[in-house]
Motif scaffolding. Structure first.
Motif, PDB file in Angstrom:
ATOM      1  N   ALA A   1      19.407  23.180   1.435  1.00 48.90           N
ATOM      2  CA  ALA A   1      19.424  21.785   2.326  1.00 48.90           C
ATOM      3  C   ALA A   1      19.290  20.676   1.267  1.00 48.90           C
ATOM      4  CB  ALA A   1      18.376  22.064   3.104  1.00 48.90           C
ATOM      5  N   ASP A   2      18.398  20.889   0.334  1.00 46.24           N
ATOM      6  CA  ASP A   2      18.055  19.813  -0.455  1.00 46.24           C
ATOM      7  C   ASP A   2      19.522  19.457  -1.296  1.00 46.24           C
ATOM      8  OD1 ASP A   2      15.646  19.609   0.205  1.00 46.24           O
ATOM      9  OD2 ASP A   2      14.807  20.655  -1.484  1.00 46.24           O
ATOM     10  N   ASP A   3      20.281  20.798  -1.889  1.00 44.87           N
ATOM     11  CA  ASP A   3      21.553  20.338  -2.342  1.00 44.87           C
ATOM     12  C   ASP A   3      22.255  19.408  -1.501  1.00 44.87           C
ATOM     13  OD1 ASP A   3      20.722  21.859  -4.487  1.00 44.87           O
ATOM     14  OD2 ASP A   3      21.781  23.537  -3.867  1.00 44.87           O
ATOM     15  N   LEU A   4      22.383  19.618  -0.382  1.00 46.72           N
ATOM     16  CA  LEU A   4      23.233  18.802   0.797  1.00 46.72           C
ATOM     17  C   LEU A   4      22.860  17.503   0.836  1.00 46.72           C
ATOM     18  CD1 LEU A   4      24.362  21.944   3.017  1.00 46.72           C
ATOM     19  CD2 LEU A   4      25.501  20.792   1.099  1.00 46.72           C
ATOM     20  N   LEU A   5      21.538  17.406   1.061  1.00 46.79           N
ATOM     21  CA  LEU A   5      20.927  16.022   1.338  1.00 46.79           C
ATOM     22  C   LEU A   5      20.945  15.084   0.115  1.00 46.79           C
ATOM     23  CD1 LEU A   5      17.460  17.121   3.439  1.00 46.79           C
ATOM     24  CD2 LEU A   5      19.947  15.866   4.245  1.00 46.79           C
ATOM     25  N   SER A   6      21.125  15.653  -1.055  1.00 49.71           N
ATOM     26  CA  SER A   6      21.146  14.856  -2.270  1.00 49.71           C
ATOM     27  C   SER A   6      22.679  14.708  -2.644  1.00 49.71           C
ATOM     28  CB  SER A   6      20.375  15.481  -3.424  1.00 49.71           C
ATOM     29  OG  SER A   6      21.070  16.643  -3.924  1.00 49.71           O
ATOM     30  N   HIS A   7      23.507  15.036  -1.586  1.00 50.78           N
ATOM     31  CA  HIS A   7      24.835  14.802  -2.048  1.00 50.78           C
ATOM     32  C   HIS A   7      25.212  13.408  -1.951  1.00 50.78           C
ATOM     33  CE1 HIS A   7      29.217  15.015  -1.527  1.00 50.78           C
ATOM     34  NE2 HIS A   7      29.402  16.136  -2.230  1.00 50.78           N
ATOM     35  N   PRO A   8      26.037  12.840  -2.824  1.00 49.20           N
ATOM     36  CA  PRO A   8      26.287  11.306  -2.767  1.00 49.20           C
ATOM     37  C   PRO A   8      26.877  11.049  -1.343  1.00 49.20           C
ATOM     38  CG  PRO A   8      26.901  12.013  -4.736  1.00 49.20           C
ATOM     39  CD  PRO A   8      26.466  13.267  -4.242  1.00 49.20           C
ATOM     40  N   ALA A   9      27.884  11.759  -0.925  1.00 50.55           N
ATOM     41  CA  ALA A   9      28.407  11.279   0.163  1.00 50.55           C
ATOM     42  C   ALA A   9      27.788  11.621   1.357  1.00 50.55           C
ATOM     43  CB  ALA A   9      30.052  12.086   0.488  1.00 50.55           C
ATOM     44  N   LEU A  10      27.273  13.046   1.448  1.00 55.46           N
ATOM     45  CA  LEU A  10      26.489  13.315   2.957  1.00 55.46           C
ATOM     46  C   LEU A  10      25.366  12.573   2.902  1.00 55.46           C
ATOM     47  CD1 LEU A  10      26.638  17.427   2.415  1.00 55.46           C
ATOM     48  CD2 LEU A  10      27.604  15.861   4.321  1.00 55.46           C
ATOM     49  N   SER A  11      24.607  12.203   1.822  1.00 53.88           N
ATOM     50  CA  SER A  11      23.292  11.344   1.990  1.00 53.88           C
ATOM     51  C   SER A  11      23.715   9.995   2.690  1.00 53.88           C
ATOM     52  CB  SER A  11      22.771  11.083   0.773  1.00 53.88           C
ATOM     53  OG  SER A  11      23.614  10.088  -0.193  1.00 53.88           O
ATOM     54  N   THR A  12      24.750   9.596   2.833  1.00 53.15           N
ATOM     55  CA  THR A  12      25.163   8.096   3.789  1.00 53.15           C
ATOM     56  C   THR A  12      25.504   8.530   5.047  1.00 53.15           C
ATOM     57  OG1 THR A  12      27.459   8.275   3.286  1.00 53.15           O
ATOM     58  CG2 THR A  12      26.153   7.431   1.460  1.00 53.15           C
ATOM     59  N   THR A  13      25.555   9.737   5.419  1.00 56.13           N
ATOM     60  CA  THR A  13      26.007   9.972   6.869  1.00 56.13           C
ATOM     61  C   THR A  13      24.714  10.041   7.750  1.00 56.13           C
ATOM     62  OG1 THR A  13      25.724  12.276   6.721  1.00 56.13           O
ATOM     63  CG2 THR A  13      27.752  11.493   6.034  1.00 56.13           C
ATOM     64  N   PRO A  14      24.982  10.078   9.124  1.00 55.03           N
ATOM     65  CA  PRO A  14      23.772   9.957   9.810  1.00 55.03           C
ATOM     66  C   PRO A  14      22.960  11.223   9.810  1.00 55.03           C
ATOM     67  CG  PRO A  14      25.806   9.105  11.051  1.00 55.03           C
ATOM     68  CD  PRO A  14      26.181   9.424   9.810  1.00 55.03           C
ATOM     69  N   ALA A  15      23.707  12.337   9.437  1.00 51.10           N
ATOM     70  CA  ALA A  15      22.906  13.611   9.163  1.00 51.10           C
ATOM     71  C   ALA A  15      22.236  13.533   7.924  1.00 51.10           C
ATOM     72  CB  ALA A  15      23.837  14.546   9.133  1.00 51.10           C
ATOM     73  N   GLY A  16      22.529  12.929   7.055  1.00 53.43           N
ATOM     74  CA  GLY A  16      21.869  12.692   5.734  1.00 53.43           C
ATOM     75  C   GLY A  16      20.810  11.589   5.778  1.00 53.43           C
TER      76      GLY A  16
END
Length: 297
Positions: free
Chosen positions: A246-261
């Motif tokens: 989950a940390d890998d995904l939350l630190s992803h540059p694009a995903l971190s800008t989404t509502p989920a991030g």
């Protein structure tokens, strides 16, 4: 004087396939001679986790002699010999347990393995796949027919139908957009599009797949991630070394800008439960719907 045409030597692969076919044919013939050709199959290999769950739910587990890697439920199935990953099976691995029937999920393979096995006369029954309630019903019915227990199959279909329909009614409908992430390769997200198990379970839980521009699982660009604007990121639980977290995904540059991030809304579920579309699908719908109700809060 006309010279005879030179003989053409078979390619090595052809010789290998011929040898395997002959060996498998001999084993199959010996097995039939020992148990009687009219007997029902008693040494069954299940190639597919959803099939294994159904076999156990039908009370026919004593006929199983091996299972594939995806067959991890119920826990007793793990005690059976493992013949390998469902899409990378080998004739040698399947032959090693001397089966008289193979039940294989649609898509099991590779095709070359089943070509060799079919050439030997070993019975193989392919169980259809699908990602909705009718597909689950068809899968249970097909397995029950293969095992010659149609009445037990009909009872199981009725039970699972009631569970799934009840779970869907309780889940209701809402507007959450879900991005299912299968893996991450070189910093790019492998996401689930239409006509996938992930898309099916998201829909059954009353939510929307944030990706609808393609079918199957594909790598998508950062721009596509941002445009998808998921409210929740969904992924499989994994304890394998090197698996994404989950940390890998939350630190992803694009995903971190989404509502989920921004809301750190990441859900993880057991892969076989979530994507198996078998006897536990009602449970999967309930667990996903309940998790979505609190995601990001």
């Amino acid at each position: 004087m006309t010279r005879p045409a030179p003989m053409t030597r078979p390619a090595p692969l052809t010789l290998l396939q011929l040898a395997m076919t002959l060996a498998l044919g001999l084993v199959t013939a010996l097995g039939i001679a020992q148990r009687g050709i009219a007997d029902e199959p008693v040494r069954i290999v299940s190639a597919g986790g959803s099939i294994t769950e159904i076999v156990y739910a039908l009370g026919q587990q004593d006929r199983l002699v091996a299972r594939d890697t995806t067959s991890n439920h119920p826990a007793q199935a793990l005690e059976l010999p493992n013949v390998g990953y469902v899409r990378r099976l080998s004739p040698e691995g399947l032959l090693s347990v001397n089966p008289d029937l193979i039940l294989a999920e649609e898509g099991a393979g590779p095709p070359e393995t089943f070509e060799v096995l079919e050439g030997s006369g070993l019975p193989i029954i392919t169980i259809p796949m699908g990602f909705d309630l009718p597909a689950v019903q068809e899968k249970i019915t097909a397995v029950a027919a293969a095992l010659d227990v149609p009445e037990a199959g009909a009872a199981l279909v009725a039970q699972v139908t009631e569970e799934v329909e009840g779970a869907q009614k309780a889940a209701g409908l809402h507007n959450q957009r879900i991005l299912f992430v299968l893996s991450m390769q070189g910093g790019r997200i492998m996401a689930a599009g239409r006509n996938t198990a992930a898309d099916g379970i998201i829909t059954m839980a009353g939510a929307q797949n944030a990706i609808d521009g393609f079918e199957g699982y594909k790598l998508i660009t950062d721009e596509a991630v941002i445009t998808a604007a998921p409210d929740v990121i969904l992924m499989m639980q994994s304890h394998r070394p090197g698996a994404i977290t989950a940390d890998d995904l939350l630190s992803h540059p694009a995903l971190s800008t989404t509502p989920a991030g921004r809301d750190q809304a990441v859900l993880q579920m057991d892969g076989m439960l979530m994507l198996g579309f078998s006897v536990r699908t009602g449970q999967a719908v309930t667990e996903l719907a309940n998790a979505l109700a609190t995601a990001g809060h």
